[in-house]
Motif scaffolding. Structure first.
Motif, mmCIF file in Angstrom:
data_model
loop_
_atom_site.group_PDB
_atom_site.id
_atom_site.type_symbol
_atom_site.label_atom_id
_atom_site.label_comp_id
_atom_site.label_asym_id
_atom_site.label_seq_id
_atom_site.Cartn_x
_atom_site.Cartn_y
_atom_site.Cartn_z
ATOM 1 N N ARG A 35 -2.783 -31.576 14.029
ATOM 2 C CA ARG A 35 -1.697 -32.133 14.847
ATOM 3 C C ARG A 35 -1.996 -32.083 16.342
ATOM 4 N N LEU A 36 -2.768 -31.077 16.757
ATOM 5 C CA LEU A 36 -3.058 -30.905 18.184
ATOM 6 C C LEU A 36 -4.554 -30.925 18.484
ATOM 7 N N GLY A 37 -5.382 -31.137 17.468
ATOM 8 C CA GLY A 37 -6.818 -31.078 17.682
ATOM 9 C C GLY A 37 -7.277 -29.630 17.814
ATOM 10 N N PRO A 38 -8.544 -29.413 18.126
ATOM 11 C CA PRO A 38 -9.063 -28.041 18.274
ATOM 12 C C PRO A 38 -8.597 -27.414 19.588
ATOM 13 N N VAL A 159 4.659 -21.516 16.217
ATOM 14 C CA VAL A 159 4.748 -20.931 17.557
ATOM 15 C C VAL A 159 3.381 -20.967 18.245
ATOM 16 N N TYR A 160 2.332 -20.750 17.486
ATOM 17 C CA TYR A 160 0.978 -20.868 18.048
ATOM 18 C C TYR A 160 0.760 -22.271 18.617
ATOM 19 N N GLY A 161 1.140 -23.292 17.855
ATOM 20 C CA GLY A 161 1.013 -24.664 18.347
ATOM 21 C C GLY A 161 1.843 -24.897 19.596
ATOM 22 N N MET A 185 7.227 -30.288 18.895
ATOM 23 C CA MET A 185 6.609 -29.510 17.823
ATOM 24 C C MET A 185 7.283 -29.787 16.479
ATOM 25 N N TYR A 186 8.610 -29.909 16.493
ATOM 26 C CA TYR A 186 9.315 -30.270 15.261
ATOM 27 C C TYR A 186 8.772 -31.585 14.700
ATOM 28 N N ASP A 187 8.664 -32.592 15.573
ATOM 29 C CA ASP A 187 8.199 -33.905 15.118
ATOM 30 C C ASP A 187 6.757 -33.847 14.616
ATOM 31 N N LEU A 188 5.919 -33.073 15.296
ATOM 32 C CA LEU A 188 4.517 -32.989 14.886
ATOM 33 C C LEU A 188 4.360 -32.307 13.530
ATOM 34 N N PRO A 196 3.761 -39.470 9.985
ATOM 35 C CA PRO A 196 3.177 -38.496 10.923
ATOM 36 C C PRO A 196 3.345 -38.974 12.359
ATOM 37 N N CYS A 197 3.303 -38.047 13.279
ATOM 38 C CA CYS A 197 3.452 -38.369 14.700
ATOM 39 C C CYS A 197 2.150 -38.080 15.434
#
Length: 500
Positions: A35-38, A159-161, A185-188, A196-197
């Motif tokens: 969702r956020l990449g590395p 929470v980490y994300g 974060m909810y949407d991701l 997916p977002c």
């Protein structure tokens, strides 16, 4: 053109944030990286901020482009998406409506009573202590609104994300994590309507807005300065590489960034970077980054030649047809599009409840499209080819830019002066407020001093009366003594009542 301004950036990453990725399991890291990449590997990207300051100085907010001498470039959706190995097309639009403390507590499971007094943001260390350390649940059990360890295991990944995104993608000057990121974060993690977002447009919009606001006098770069730094270094300071290299799916471009950069002769400050960038030639630029997927880029929407972008700081747009060389195509004269009417900067970085241009953005992202008229030629993608018509157009644009430069410099200085005037006005209001408070405090002090003087006088009277009570009168009867003591007691009681 003047000298570049100093721009504050997120350069020193909190120790807890750097340590956090090393304490997660591979499966937990994977949940976030899809969702956020590395994003945890951004801790290894080092920047002194000079390149970003130079790029801010060369930014053209009207066209969402960097003016690099006779060339123009910008950071594109495909470049960020490839760098993070994240999809864009086919994803739902994230509208980052500002979340409050209630929604943040629902997302994390932290009790509202635990974070009383916090309205907009929270320290990363607070979340680190409760979610990252393995004994966080047992040690802080009373801080959570749930009692299940399984729920804690799921939320610690979320929470980490949140912390990583709030540090590397949407940084704050105070290095805290903004509550307003909760909905993103909810949407991701949960998607929107089973779709997916993608966070890519949000990142790009905030980078564009940060460039514009800092150029107008803003002090802090409120977008991902590290992504912009990597983008510039990979395009302009890249070591020689194989021109035919193709983007590799799943490859970690973040952690290997430093291996691709020639750091032997970097400019020493922002002014030197500006000189370097404005004197570059076509041959000095690596036009297509290794990870850029050129096969089917986003070049326009069904309704317009520009692509609208929604960020946490506002709404921006850009015209991909101006940057075809970065997408492996021959650059022709782009459509003339003034993007200024589509730029909205949110007040204090808070999205209004009434979403501006929501329908337009929704429809645009449902109709993203390539342009079959502009062919992709893999063999020519690193040559940065242009048509003669484009060279004539950009030449005239450069001349016009030079003619307009004094007026633009005046406008830029006006914007800076206006920003300073606002700061001075705010300081004046603060001074007046403090003066009013000081006057009130002075009056309170005078009143208290008068009360103390009065109390001192009354205490003196009581002392004199007490001395008289000690001395009995000659032939004074017992009843007379009792009456005198009773009168003295009443006097003391009345005086004490007056003093209360």
């Amino acid at each position: 053109m003047g000298n570049p301004r100093r721009v504050q950036q997120m350069l020193a990453i909190p120790v807890e944030v750097q340590k956090w990725p090393t304490l997660l399991s591979p499966s937990e890291i994977n949940q976030v990286s899809t969702r956020l990449g590395p994003i945890g590997d951004f801790k290894d990207i080092k920047s002194d901020g000079y390149l970003v300051e130079a790029l801010v100085h060369l930014w053209d907010p009207i066209c969402s482009t960097f003016r690099l001498g006779k060339e123009e470039m910008t950071i594109t959706i495909e470049e960020i998406a490839g760098f993070l190995n994240l999809p864009v097309q086919g994803t739902a639009v994230i509208f980052p409506l500002a979340s409050d403390k209630v929604e943040f507590c629902r997302f994390t499971g932290i009790k509202e009573s635990v974070i009383q007094g916090l309205d907009q943001n929270i320290e990363a260390k607070f979340l680190f202590d409760r979610f990252e350390l393995r004994d966080g649940f047992e040690k802080h059990r009373g801080d959570f609104s749930f009692t299940s360890k399984e729920i804690w295991d799921r939320k610690r990944v979320w929470v980490y994300g949140l912390v990583m995104a709030g540090t590397y993608f949407f940084p704050r000057k105070d290095k805290k994590i903004a509550f307003k990121l909760t909905k993103i974060m909810y949407d991701l993690f949960l998607g929107i309507n089973n779709k997916p977002c993608s966070i890519i447009p949000t990142i790009l919009a905030d980078i564009f807005i940060a460039c514009s606001t800092c150029q107008r006098g803003g002090k802090f770069f409120c977008g991902s300065n590290l992504i912009l730094h990597v983008w510039g270094m990979e395009h302009f300071m890249r070591r020689p590489a194989i021109p035919e290299s193709l983007p590799m799916s799943g490859y970690n471009w973040v952690i290997t960034h430093h291996k691709r950069i020639d750091s032997s002769n970097l400019p020493c400050n922002a002014s030197e970077f500006v000189d370097f960038l404005t004197n570059m030639t076509n041959q000095n630029v690596r036009w297509v980054l290794d990870w850029t997927n050129c096969t089917k880029p986003i070049l326009h929407t069904k309704a317009s030649e520009f692509v609208p972008l929604w960020g946490t700081q506002g709404i921006m747009a850009y015209n991909p047809r101006r940057f075809l060389r970065q997408l492996g195509r021959v650059q022709d004269v782009p459509p003339a599009v003034d993007l200024t009417p589509f730029v909205i900067v949110f007040d204090k970085g808070i999205c209004p409840k009434e979403i501006p241009m929501k329908t337009l953005i929704d429809e645009a992202w449902e109709t993203l499209s390539d342009d079959e008229r502009v062919k992709y030629v893999p063999e020519l993608k690193q040559r940065g080819l242009t048509t003669p018509q484009y060279e004539d157009w950009i030449g005239r644009s450069t001349i016009q830019e030079m003619q307009d430069e004094p007026a633009k410099e005046v406008e830029r200085l006006k914007a800076i002066i206006e920003a300073r005037d606002k700061e001075i006005l705010q300081l004046s209001k603060s001074v007046e407020a403090y003066k009013g408070m000081a006057e009130q405090n002075k009056q309170m002090y005078e009143g208290e001093r008068e009360k103390r003087q009065e109390m001192k006088r009354k205490c003196g009277e009581l002392y004199d009366q007490a001395e008289r009570v000690k001395l009995p009168y000659a032939r004074e009867t017992r009843d007379s003594i009792l009456d005198r003591l009773k009168s003295f007691g009443n006097l003391v009681r009345n005086r004490l009542h007056d003093m209360m």
